[in-house]
Write a protein that holds these residues in place. Structure first.
Motif, PDB file in Angstrom:
ATOM      1  N   ALA A 287       0.810  -1.215   0.000  1.00 33.73           N
ATOM      2  CA  ALA A 287       0.000   0.000   0.000  1.00 33.73           C
ATOM      3  C   ALA A 287       0.846   1.269   0.000  1.00 33.73           C
ATOM      4  O   ALA A 287       0.363   2.314  -0.446  1.00 33.73           O
ATOM      5  CB  ALA A 287      -0.929   0.011   1.218  1.00 33.73           C
ATOM      6  N   PHE A 288       2.102   1.218   0.482  1.00 34.20           N
ATOM      7  CA  PHE A 288       2.912   2.429   0.605  1.00 34.20           C
ATOM      8  C   PHE A 288       4.250   2.328  -0.122  1.00 34.20           C
ATOM      9  O   PHE A 288       4.686   3.301  -0.722  1.00 34.20           O
ATOM     10  CB  PHE A 288       3.178   2.734   2.092  1.00 34.20           C
ATOM     11  CG  PHE A 288       1.920   2.829   2.914  1.00 34.20           C
ATOM     12  CD1 PHE A 288       1.141   3.962   2.889  1.00 34.20           C
ATOM     13  CD2 PHE A 288       1.532   1.765   3.716  1.00 34.20           C
ATOM     14  CE1 PHE A 288      -0.012   4.050   3.650  1.00 34.20           C
ATOM     15  CE2 PHE A 288       0.383   1.848   4.486  1.00 34.20           C
ATOM     16  CZ  PHE A 288      -0.398   2.992   4.445  1.00 34.20           C
ATOM     17  N   GLY A 289       4.910   1.172  -0.020  1.00 39.23           N
ATOM     18  CA  GLY A 289       6.236   1.027  -0.587  1.00 39.23           C
ATOM     19  C   GLY A 289       6.242   0.277  -1.904  1.00 39.23           C
ATOM     20  O   GLY A 289       5.201  -0.026  -2.496  1.00 39.23           O
ATOM     21  N   GLU A 290       7.457  -0.030  -2.355  1.00 44.16           N
ATOM     22  CA  GLU A 290       7.649  -0.752  -3.615  1.00 44.16           C
ATOM     23  C   GLU A 290       7.973  -2.224  -3.384  1.00 44.16           C
ATOM     24  O   GLU A 290       7.756  -3.044  -4.276  1.00 44.16           O
ATOM     25  CB  GLU A 290       8.783  -0.099  -4.418  1.00 44.16           C
ATOM     26  CG  GLU A 290       8.510   1.343  -4.801  1.00 44.16           C
ATOM     27  CD  GLU A 290       7.323   1.483  -5.742  1.00 44.16           C
ATOM     28  OE1 GLU A 290       7.099   0.551  -6.550  1.00 44.16           O
ATOM     29  OE2 GLU A 290       6.621   2.507  -5.668  1.00 44.16           O
ATOM     30  N   TRP A 291       8.532  -2.550  -2.222  1.00 46.15           N
ATOM     31  CA  TRP A 291       8.881  -3.924  -1.895  1.00 46.15           C
ATOM     32  C   TRP A 291       8.424  -4.211  -0.476  1.00 46.15           C
ATOM     33  O   TRP A 291       8.273  -3.302   0.344  1.00 46.15           O
ATOM     34  CB  TRP A 291      10.403  -4.158  -2.012  1.00 46.15           C
ATOM     35  CG  TRP A 291      11.013  -3.609  -3.255  1.00 46.15           C
ATOM     36  CD1 TRP A 291      11.667  -2.423  -3.399  1.00 46.15           C
ATOM     37  CD2 TRP A 291      10.999  -4.210  -4.551  1.00 46.15           C
ATOM     38  NE1 TRP A 291      12.079  -2.245  -4.687  1.00 46.15           N
ATOM     39  CE2 TRP A 291      11.679  -3.328  -5.430  1.00 46.15           C
ATOM     40  CE3 TRP A 291      10.490  -5.399  -5.064  1.00 46.15           C
ATOM     41  CZ2 TRP A 291      11.859  -3.605  -6.771  1.00 46.15           C
ATOM     42  CZ3 TRP A 291      10.669  -5.673  -6.415  1.00 46.15           C
ATOM     43  CH2 TRP A 291      11.345  -4.790  -7.251  1.00 46.15           C
TER      44      TRP A 291
ATOM     45  N   GLY B 204      16.472   9.166   1.601  1.00 39.72           N
ATOM     46  CA  GLY B 204      15.056   9.307   1.293  1.00 39.72           C
ATOM     47  C   GLY B 204      14.245   8.032   1.416  1.00 39.72           C
ATOM     48  O   GLY B 204      13.028   8.065   1.205  1.00 39.72           O
ATOM     49  N   SER B 205      14.869   6.915   1.755  1.00 47.20           N
ATOM     50  CA  SER B 205      14.129   5.661   1.868  1.00 47.20           C
ATOM     51  C   SER B 205      13.299   5.655   3.146  1.00 47.20           C
ATOM     52  O   SER B 205      13.639   6.303   4.138  1.00 47.20           O
ATOM     53  CB  SER B 205      15.087   4.469   1.863  1.00 47.20           C
ATOM     54  OG  SER B 205      15.974   4.553   2.975  1.00 47.20           O
TER      55      SER B 205
ATOM     56  N   VAL C 184      11.771   6.130  -2.148  1.00 46.87           N
ATOM     57  CA  VAL C 184      12.603   6.444  -3.310  1.00 46.87           C
ATOM     58  C   VAL C 184      12.810   5.150  -4.083  1.00 46.87           C
ATOM     59  O   VAL C 184      12.607   4.058  -3.542  1.00 46.87           O
ATOM     60  CB  VAL C 184      13.963   7.044  -2.887  1.00 46.87           C
ATOM     61  CG1 VAL C 184      13.774   8.414  -2.246  1.00 46.87           C
ATOM     62  CG2 VAL C 184      14.695   6.108  -1.941  1.00 46.87           C
ATOM     63  N   PRO C 185      13.209   5.233  -5.353  1.00 53.85           N
ATOM     64  CA  PRO C 185      13.500   3.998  -6.092  1.00 53.85           C
ATOM     65  C   PRO C 185      14.629   3.202  -5.439  1.00 53.85           C
ATOM     66  O   PRO C 185      15.719   3.710  -5.206  1.00 53.85           O
ATOM     67  CB  PRO C 185      13.906   4.505  -7.485  1.00 53.85           C
ATOM     68  CG  PRO C 185      13.242   5.837  -7.610  1.00 53.85           C
ATOM     69  CD  PRO C 185      13.255   6.422  -6.224  1.00 53.85           C
ATOM     70  N   ILE C 186      14.343   1.949  -5.115  1.00 58.83           N
ATOM     71  CA  ILE C 186      15.315   1.052  -4.475  1.00 58.83           C
ATOM     72  C   ILE C 186      15.505  -0.164  -5.366  1.00 58.83           C
ATOM     73  O   ILE C 186      14.525  -0.747  -5.848  1.00 58.83           O
ATOM     74  CB  ILE C 186      14.829   0.622  -3.073  1.00 58.83           C
ATOM     75  CG1 ILE C 186      14.565   1.848  -2.196  1.00 58.83           C
ATOM     76  CG2 ILE C 186      15.849  -0.286  -2.398  1.00 58.83           C
ATOM     77  CD1 ILE C 186      13.956   1.512  -0.849  1.00 58.83           C
ATOM     78  N   ARG C 187      16.745  -0.551  -5.572  1.00 54.21           N
ATOM     79  CA  ARG C 187      17.012  -1.731  -6.378  1.00 54.21           C
ATOM     80  C   ARG C 187      16.477  -2.969  -5.699  1.00 54.21           C
ATOM     81  O   ARG C 187      16.496  -3.085  -4.469  1.00 54.21           O
ATOM     82  CB  ARG C 187      18.508  -1.886  -6.638  1.00 54.21           C
ATOM     83  CG  ARG C 187      19.099  -0.787  -7.499  1.00 54.21           C
ATOM     84  CD  ARG C 187      20.492  -1.129  -7.962  1.00 54.21           C
ATOM     85  NE  ARG C 187      21.254  -1.877  -6.990  1.00 54.21           N
ATOM     86  CZ  ARG C 187      22.528  -2.196  -7.155  1.00 54.21           C
ATOM     87  NH1 ARG C 187      23.162  -1.828  -8.234  1.00 54.21           N
ATOM     88  NH2 ARG C 187      23.154  -2.888  -6.229  1.00 54.21           N
ATOM     89  N   GLU C 188      16.024  -3.904  -6.512  1.00 48.62           N
ATOM     90  CA  GLU C 188      15.422  -5.112  -5.963  1.00 48.62           C
ATOM     91  C   GLU C 188      16.420  -5.915  -5.140  1.00 48.62           C
ATOM     92  O   GLU C 188      16.056  -6.492  -4.106  1.00 48.62           O
ATOM     93  CB  GLU C 188      14.865  -5.976  -7.103  1.00 48.62           C
ATOM     94  CG  GLU C 188      14.208  -7.260  -6.611  1.00 48.62           C
ATOM     95  CD  GLU C 188      13.648  -8.089  -7.741  1.00 48.62           C
ATOM     96  OE1 GLU C 188      13.180  -9.215  -7.472  1.00 48.62           O
ATOM     97  OE2 GLU C 188      13.698  -7.623  -8.898  1.00 48.62           O
ATOM     98  N   GLU C 189      17.697  -5.949  -5.568  1.00 48.36           N
ATOM     99  CA  GLU C 189      18.687  -6.732  -4.839  1.00 48.36           C
ATOM    100  C   GLU C 189      18.880  -6.191  -3.419  1.00 48.36           C
ATOM    101  O   GLU C 189      18.961  -6.960  -2.450  1.00 48.36           O
ATOM    102  CB  GLU C 189      20.023  -6.733  -5.587  1.00 48.36           C
ATOM    103  CG  GLU C 189      19.984  -7.417  -6.942  1.00 48.36           C
ATOM    104  CD  GLU C 189      19.410  -6.516  -8.025  1.00 48.36           C
ATOM    105  OE1 GLU C 189      19.157  -5.322  -7.729  1.00 48.36           O
ATOM    106  OE2 GLU C 189      19.200  -7.003  -9.146  1.00 48.36           O
TER     107      GLU C 189
END
Length: 207
Positions: A65-69, A101-102, A149-154
């Protein structure tokens, strides 16, 4: 008419109430503690309860609901204590602070008081004393999310893996594209069915 006996009783009663209030433990949480803000000590002894099971078909709380991962429970439902959640949250914050910013989102909150009696205690004489705060979470519930913020999947996968190792159940890594979960079943979106047996009716045609 003034009574010395009644005034003495009222004074002793007030002193006894003040003494009881002083002996009661302070339940006002600190700034970083995972616990309700203000709790009346009179209502700290509740039933143990059971882990909820979504038998009505609800998939609420099983997607991001809020983050990307994020991570959610894949194994059996469990009762998580405030200490376990705080430990996992500290691991995530320590791993994510290098990314400017994470943000880390906690999707559950410990608001169930757990009372415990001492070992080798005789039966009876009331319920045990308050020990810690906990929360009951079913299978499929999202526990943590990372984003902001955009965070890499790894990087996200490794940080969430370390946080999941602090929790006493099996977790799974999810993203925005992950399907919602209903217990142990992944719920796929419904696709419109096309029935070729019915004739197509074009607008403007006469039947």
């Amino acid at each position: 008419m003034f009574s010395f006996l009644s005034s003495t009783r009222s004074t002793l009663g007030q002193a006894a109430r003040r003494l009881v209030q002083q002996r009661q433990p302070s339940l006002v949480r600190g700034r970083a503690d995972l616990a309700p803000k203000n709790v009346d000590p009179r209502y700290l002894r509740r039933h143990k309860g059971v882990i909820p099971i979504n038998i009505g078909g609800s998939i609420k709380g099983t997607t991001l609901a809020f983050g990307e991962w994020g991570i959610r429970i894949k194994g059996l439902g469990v009762r998580l204590s405030a200490k376990q959640l705080s430990t996992a949250q500290d691991v995530l914050l320590r791993k994510m602070k290098v990314i400017k910013g994470s943000k880390v989102y906690l999707r559950v909150f410990p608001d169930v008081p757990v009372a415990i009696k001492g070992n080798e205690t005789r039966m009876g004489k009331g319920k045990g004393t308050f020990e810690y705060w906990a929360t009951r979470v079913p299978t499929g519930r999202v526990i943590f999310e990372v984003g902001g913020v955009p965070i890499r999947e790894e990087l996200a996968r490794e940080a969430l893996r370390q946080a999941a190792s602090k929790l006493p159940t099996t977790m799974e890594f999810i993203s925005r594209k992950s399907l919602p979960r209903l217990g142990s079943i992944l719920v796929a979106p419904e696709t419109p069915s096309t029935d070729s047996s019915k004739p197509e009716v074009h607008p403007g045609s006469q039947s």
